[in-house]
Design an enzyme around this catalytic site. Structure first.
Site, PDB file in Angstrom:
ATOM      1  N   ALA A 130       3.273  -8.853  -0.667  1.00  0.00           N
ATOM      2  CA  ALA A 130       2.882 -10.099  -1.238  1.00  0.00           C
ATOM      3  C   ALA A 130       2.502 -11.322  -0.289  1.00  0.00           C
ATOM      4  O   ALA A 130       1.654 -12.073  -0.529  1.00  0.00           O
ATOM      5  CB  ALA A 130       4.142 -10.691  -1.944  1.00  0.00           C
ATOM      6  N   GLY A 166      13.523  -5.118  -2.339  1.00  0.00           N
ATOM      7  CA  GLY A 166      12.499  -4.206  -2.351  1.00  0.00           C
ATOM      8  C   GLY A 166      11.570  -4.470  -3.436  1.00  0.00           C
ATOM      9  O   GLY A 166      10.904  -3.498  -3.872  1.00  0.00           O
ATOM     10  N   GLY A 209       8.690  -5.959  -2.675  1.00  0.00           N
ATOM     11  CA  GLY A 209       7.468  -6.100  -1.778  1.00  0.00           C
ATOM     12  C   GLY A 209       7.099  -7.497  -1.452  1.00  0.00           C
ATOM     13  O   GLY A 209       6.031  -7.800  -1.338  1.00  0.00           O
ATOM     14  N   SER A 210       7.989  -7.951  -0.752  1.00  0.00           N
ATOM     15  CA  SER A 210       7.763  -9.543   0.027  1.00  0.00           C
ATOM     16  C   SER A 210       6.575  -9.132   0.929  1.00  0.00           C
ATOM     17  O   SER A 210       5.802 -10.296   1.309  1.00  0.00           O
ATOM     18  CB  SER A 210       8.993  -9.980   0.492  1.00  0.00           C
ATOM     19  OG  SER A 210       9.640  -9.185   1.270  1.00  0.00           O
ATOM     20  N   SER A 211       6.673  -8.113   1.786  1.00  0.00           N
ATOM     21  CA  SER A 211       5.727  -8.229   3.011  1.00  0.00           C
ATOM     22  C   SER A 211       4.030  -8.076   2.288  1.00  0.00           C
ATOM     23  O   SER A 211       3.423  -8.601   2.837  1.00  0.00           O
ATOM     24  CB  SER A 211       5.852  -7.183   3.816  1.00  0.00           C
ATOM     25  OG  SER A 211       7.336  -6.862   4.144  1.00  0.00           O
ATOM     26  N   ASP A 271       1.846  -1.540  -3.819  1.00  0.00           N
ATOM     27  CA  ASP A 271       2.387  -2.805  -3.763  1.00  0.00           C
ATOM     28  C   ASP A 271       1.402  -4.048  -3.608  1.00  0.00           C
ATOM     29  O   ASP A 271       1.512  -5.064  -4.264  1.00  0.00           O
ATOM     30  CB  ASP A 271       3.421  -2.797  -2.808  1.00  0.00           C
ATOM     31  CG  ASP A 271       3.320  -2.272  -1.575  1.00  0.00           C
ATOM     32  OD1 ASP A 271       2.003  -1.765  -1.229  1.00  0.00           O
ATOM     33  OD2 ASP A 271       4.051  -1.934  -0.778  1.00  0.00           O
TER      34      ASP A 271
HETATM   35  O1  PMV Z   1       9.804   0.925  -0.795  1.00  0.00           O
HETATM   36  P1  PMV Z   1       9.165   0.585  -1.746  1.00  0.00           P
HETATM   37  O2  PMV Z   1       9.739  -0.092  -2.993  1.00  0.00           O
HETATM   38  O3  PMV Z   1       8.031  -0.367  -1.328  1.00  0.00           O
HETATM   39  O4  PMV Z   1       8.346   1.990  -2.641  1.00  0.00           O
HETATM   40  C1  PMV Z   1       7.688   2.728  -1.686  1.00  0.00           C
HETATM   41  C2  PMV Z   1       6.830   3.656  -2.591  1.00  0.00           C
HETATM   42  C3  PMV Z   1       6.418   4.806  -1.676  1.00  0.00           C
HETATM   43  O5  PMV Z   1       5.765   5.616  -2.581  1.00  0.00           O
HETATM   44  C4  PMV Z   1       7.517   5.793  -1.302  1.00  0.00           C
HETATM   45  C5  PMV Z   1       5.670   4.374  -0.812  1.00  0.00           C
HETATM   46  C6  PMV Z   1       4.249   3.750  -1.052  1.00  0.00           C
HETATM   47  O6  PMV Z   1       3.685   2.960  -0.364  1.00  0.00           O
HETATM   48  O7  PMV Z   1       3.715   4.261  -2.216  1.00  0.00           O
END
Ligand code: PMV
Length: 325
Positions: A115, A109, A111-113, A156
């Protein structure tokens, strides 16, 4: 033929997840585990991709078909980013070979996509001398992520580009670097893979008949984010920890925490952490804790005892950069 290697960091959400999808701010930090991408121009007429971390090996198609037709799931973010840059910047590509390698697992989780998307846009900017600014890279990469995922704030993407620790508002309306020197975070991985869009939908579903409370929760989260921004800048980690606990209480009300994360969080609190919460969409992935220096070891042990895996990651890392030209 011209070749470039770029890298961008993964991320951890510190405060404000879910609310940030709907116009509120959040705080995100870039971490020192990075996605690397090498891109080489050639005259083959073919786009070729190797992305071993997401099981893509020797995937190829004519350059004229980039962004069209079938593509493996692991190729989507790179390929759609290519399509968007080609269209938006009106460049013509004769042939391109791309390879990605990640220092972190795509299941964490981190954020590899996003990145990989950011690296693709940055690499094209270098190979085709587009001179894209950070905000232009953000707009192209965010557009790509939205096209594939349909939902998301872009936090992200911003972390992968700007690095550091950011105060961020939906869609990049505000991207402010907090200029922190350090951030003593402890990270515990739940071992459970979470799907962001599923969790966003779960919240909407849970509150479909109580929109008023949902708006109140998002308003309360916004106040936490504003206070956390001040606490972090003034290095008041005790206060920053307390605000994590407050944020976690609201995330539980949203219905996105799970027992495993709750157990890890409760144990680290008992072991003396200032505060802790889940990080990201919930449903799995990681929890984060802030604790006094002299309790770090106990906190880590407590998280492990509750079934979590400690990930040794430094916060506040550098954003997208060129590794090799
Ligand atoms: O699932 P993650 O770790 O990419 O986090 C998502 C966070 C959210 O606020 C639920 C979605 C977003 O894009 O902000």
């Amino acid at each position: 033929m011209k070749k470039v290697t770029v890298s961008s960091p993964g991320k951890l959400m510190l405060y404000g997840e879910h609310a940030v999808v709907y116009g509120h701010p959040c705080i995100v930090t870039a971490i020192d585990q990075r996605m690397f991408l090498s891109a080489e121009k050639n005259d083959s007429g073919v786009f070729e991709l190797n992305a071993p971390d997401v099981n893509v090996s020797n995937y190829s198609k004519p350059v004229s078909k980039i962004g069209n037709g079938e593509m493996p799931k692991g190729a989507q973010f790179v390929e759609i980013a290519l399509k968007n840059v080609i269209r938006d910047k009106k460049i013509s590509i004769n042939g391109l070979k791309i390879t990605t390698n990640s220092e972190f697992k795509s299941t964490f989780g981190f954020g590899s996509s996003s990145a990989a998307t950011v690296c693709t846009v940055k690499a094209l900017s270098e190979l085709y001398s587009l001179g894209l600014s950070k905000k232009e890279i953000f707009d192209l990469a965010f557009k790509t992520v939205l096209e594939i995922q349909g939902k998301g704030s872009g936090f992200d993407v911003a972390a992968a580009i700007y690095g550091g620790t950011l105060y961020f508002v939906t869609g990049g309306k505000k991207i402010e670097e907090l200029g922190l020197e350090s951030l003593p975070l402890i990270i515990g991985y739940s071992g459970i893979k979470a799907d962001t869009v599923t969790l966003i939908d779960k919240v909407s579903e849970k509150f479909k008949n109580n929109k008023k409370r949902l708006d109140e929760i998002y308003g309360e989260i916004e106040i936490i984010v504003e206070n956390a921004k001040r606490a972090l800048i003034s290095k008041n980690f005790k206060q920053a920890g307390k605000l994590m606990n407050d944020n976690q209480t609201l995330l539980k009300e949203l219905g996105v925490s799970i027992k495993k994360l709750d157990d890890m969080i409760e144990s680290s609190l008992k072991a003396g952490a200032y505060g802790e919460k889940l990080s990201g969409a919930g449903g799995g992935d990681c929890m984060i804790a802030l604790g006094p220096e002299n309790k770090v070891l106990q906190i880590k042990k407590a998280i492990e005892k509750a079934g979590g895996q400690i990930l040794e990651v430094m916060a506040n890392a550098q954003g997208v950069r060129i590794e090799k030209l």
